[in-house]
Design an enzyme around this catalytic site. Structure first.
Site, PDB file in Angstrom:
ATOM      1  N   LYS A  42       0.978  -1.353  -0.115  1.00  0.00           N
ATOM      2  CA  LYS A  42      -0.038   0.436  -0.057  1.00  0.00           C
ATOM      3  C   LYS A  42       0.691   1.531   0.244  1.00  0.00           C
ATOM      4  CE  LYS A  42      -3.788  -2.195  -0.335  1.00  0.00           C
ATOM      5  NZ  LYS A  42      -3.855  -3.381  -0.793  1.00  0.00           N
TER       6      LYS A  42
HETATM    7  C1  LIG Z   1      -9.517  -3.065  -1.525  1.00  0.00           C
HETATM    8  C2  LIG Z   1      -9.491  -3.756  -0.223  1.00  0.00           C
HETATM    9  N1  LIG Z   1      -9.760  -4.223   0.639  1.00  0.00           N
HETATM   10  C3  LIG Z   1      -9.255  -4.992   2.187  1.00  0.00           C
HETATM   11  C4  LIG Z   1      -8.083  -4.972   1.961  1.00  0.00           C
HETATM   12  C5  LIG Z   1      -7.474  -5.750   3.252  1.00  0.00           C
HETATM   13  O1  LIG Z   1      -6.454  -4.957   3.756  1.00  0.00           O
HETATM   14  P1  LIG Z   1      -5.329  -6.001   4.326  1.00  0.00           P
HETATM   15  O2  LIG Z   1      -4.355  -6.650   3.399  1.00  0.00           O
HETATM   16  O3  LIG Z   1      -4.361  -5.041   5.416  1.00  0.00           O
HETATM   17  O4  LIG Z   1      -6.094  -7.318   5.301  1.00  0.00           O
HETATM   18  C6  LIG Z   1      -7.119  -4.514   1.071  1.00  0.00           C
HETATM   19  C7  LIG Z   1      -5.662  -4.895   0.913  1.00  0.00           C
HETATM   20  O5  LIG Z   1      -5.594  -6.199   0.668  1.00  0.00           O
HETATM   21  C8  LIG Z   1      -7.694  -4.090   0.055  1.00  0.00           C
HETATM   22  O6  LIG Z   1      -7.071  -3.474  -1.065  1.00  0.00           O
END
Ligand SMILES: Cc1ncc(COP(=O)(O)O)c(C=O)c1O
Ligand SMILES: Cc1ncc(COP(=O)(O)O)c(C=O)c1O
Lengths: 388, 388
Positions: B217
């Site tokens: 990110k």
């Molecule tokens: C659209 C979206 N929602 C949720 C997430 C979940 O985040 P994480 O990977 O930090 O759990 C991500 C990223 O991976 C994402 O791109």
């Protein structure tokens, strides 16, 4: 039966402990932690991809004598996955001690299942196997190799003993009970890294086990946990579902079941690798402290210090005073006085069956645990205190 | 309509990008990351207690213009909690785009609820508000200020728009739809830190929103996430349930509801604080790169580069090529060629309604998303690429 002489208790503890405030359990980060973390940041590999995750998993498997370790964000997540992986589903019951950290019960509910509370014994501070057997004999019926609670009609799927404060539970008897009643045995070994039962590391006795590397644990990663198993198929599935269940592909995002994002970041694993390098020293130092407590506090009347059973080797994660039954009314006074004197201390957890959200869960009679709850006081147990 | 000249595409991309392998999105850890992490390790505060957690939360609230940020282990956990906090319960339906990362749907299932898939539009790459309105008009009925799906009989509790690749969705219209149908609006802002809709930071439009600080990110903490809200009551509850729902007490362990261990360790928060210090630079650099792509690739026929809508300001987290409809058959050839040439690229996620575990979930017609899925190619977008 004499009451506890609190000034005497304070004075002996002050003599054992260094001058100044003594926390219950502080991390010791004086090894290669900074070196490895620096490596992560300088290489840019702080996240989920990175070599420390693999290395930490290898070293954990080696140390515990288990085939596989899968590291995750924390012990709660590890327990949740352990329960899923042995097949706990919605509306199942899972037998857990009432005297444990709330995470054990919470993990059961994350599966849509119901905690079923079990009593504890003084010998191990963990599940009382004799009472449990008698209770299950009475309330269960086995149908097609599955165990059912005759009172609720629900399936009882698993038994989760916990090694309290690092002291091994009477696991051999519990293994037999699990077999007798067709229950999956999941060890909550969150507190028992470095603890052995008859020479075998805790976590080896069931199908799967959970560790915690929370900041207060014997080995910390900031926050972290691990799933341990000797079953390679389960290990593969554990890795898969804790990493969003993605099927490996050059670019496609295909996930073949509902997965979790429970992976431990590489930077936390880096700390874990450094911590594990020093675990022998941590254990030795903690044992020295425990022996001092056991030895010196034998002079204080009206209480005893918990000592590992002869066939167990405890990591002495948290040292434990047990008030004599007649002196339970002194508990809060002692806690107040010790904390006022800079000797951090605390009681055991509030029995889970007394918490609002768990008060209607099924349970056996819990007198053993209820009494222990009034008798236990944990006292400072950091690694560095054994150095004095 | 002409097809894409792949050698020309490669040659322009190579001209924009530095020599050598170019990842899709690499972290940039060249600020105070190491300094703050060193501070954590030297002070012993790597775990959940520690000042970087508070500082990171303050800085996030400040940057997004929101009242409160609560940091957690990752974006998936943040989403799970957002849904819980707006009252999503078992057997509810939650409207989410089919074109999103699988975590959005998984978080819905963690609440025992059912994802209900919604179509996407080319303008924003996110939920198509016009189509959604027409669909809800047809299939829902409002009873006592709650929305029910006439086809399944289930309550539809929430609407979760996602800002795809950092490009703000048409959120104003979605806010109106949420009001009209009595739905809670939860923004999945996992990808959109630094993205604004009409000058307001994404995350401000619903009751609550989720961020991710995964390694890929714009801002990373190794693994991490945050819950954002302007509602102080919800913020308080968010902190409470993500930290095991423990009631503050000198020593007692009383937990007043089923909580989670979703807290972000201090050491990960320390990285986050350093990352946020540089976010303006990250955003500027990424915008430069995006403008180069938009500008230079306009010479390539048969495709376009996604450009923010005029009222939006995108963080351009992942730059996006859109193949002309006639050229979708070239997608895999282009992906193969770019990856072979060291220009890391990937398609968008596989539409969630096509995954095995979600194939029976309710959905509207999803032609928009299905077409976009065939047209999208993400290309390298790391901060450092904008420096060239
Ligand atoms: C659209 C979206 N929602 C949720 C997430 C979940 O985040 P994480 O990977 O930090 O759990 C991500 C990223 O991976 C994402 O791109
Ligand atoms: C017995 C027990 N089970 C589970 C856990 C949960 O571990 P964590 O705090 O890493 O989630 C802990 C530690 O906190 C624990 O002591």
């Amino acid at each position: 039966m004499s009451k506890v002489n609190i000034p005497q208790l304070v004075s002996i503890l002050k003599d054992i402990l260094p001058i100044g405030f003594n926390a219950l359990h502080e991390p010791n980060l004086k090894g290669n932690e900074l070196k490895y973390v620096t490596d992560c940041i300088e290489s840019g590999w702080v996240s989920s991809v990175g070599s420390y995750v693999d290395l930490f998993e290898e070293k954990l498997a080696e140390f515990t004598g288990m085939k596989k370790a899968i590291v995750v964000v924390n012990g709660t997540a590890a327990l949740h996955m352990c329960l899923k992986l042995v097949g706990v589903i919605e509306n199942d019951e899972v037998l857990i001690p009432t005297l444990t950290f709330v995470a054990t019960a919470n993990a059961v509910t994350y599966c849509g299942a119901i905690p079923h509370f079990v009593d504890s014994e003084e010998e191990s501070l963990g599940i009382d196997p004799i009472k449990l057997d008698a209770y299950l004999e009475e309330i269960t019926i086995i149908r097609k190799n599955e165990c059912f609670n005759k009172l609720t009609g629900r399936r009882i799927k698993a038994l989760v003993p916990m090694h309290t404060f690092g002291h091994p539970v009477n696991i051999e008897l519990l293994v037999k009970i699990a077999e007798k009643y067709h229950l999956e045995l999941v060890e909550d070994a969150a507190e028992s890294l470095g603890s052995y039962y008859k020479g075998i590391h805790t976590g080896n006795f069931g199908k799967i086990a959970a560790l915690s590397f929370n900041g207060n644990k014997i080995v910390t990663t900031g926050g972290g946990g691990a799933i341990l198993t000797n079953d390679l198929e389960i290990a593969k599935m554990a890795k898969h579902i804790t990493t969003t269940a993605k099927i490996p592909h050059k670019w496609d995002f295909i996930h073949d079941c509902i997965g979790y994002n429970y992976r431990l970041p590489n930077i936390n694993a880096a700390i874990g690798v450094a911590q594990l390098e020093n675990i022998d020293y941590f254990l030795t130092s903690k044992r020295k402290l425990a022996n001092q407590y056991i030895d010196r506090l034998s002079n204080v009347q009206g209480l005893s210090v918990y000592k590992e059973q002869e066939f167990s080797e405890s990591n002495y994660w948290l040292n434990t005073i047990l008030l004599d039954i007649n002196n339970i009314y002194q508990r809060d006074e002692i806690l107040t006085e010790l904390n006022n004197q800079g000797i951090m201390s605390r009681p055991v957890w509030k029995s889970l069956h007394t918490l609002e959200m768990y008060k209607d869960c099924p349970r056996m009679s819990l007198e053993g645990a209820e009494l222990l709850e009034k008798r236990i006081i944990n006292i400072p147990s950091s690694v560095l205190l054994g150095e004095k």
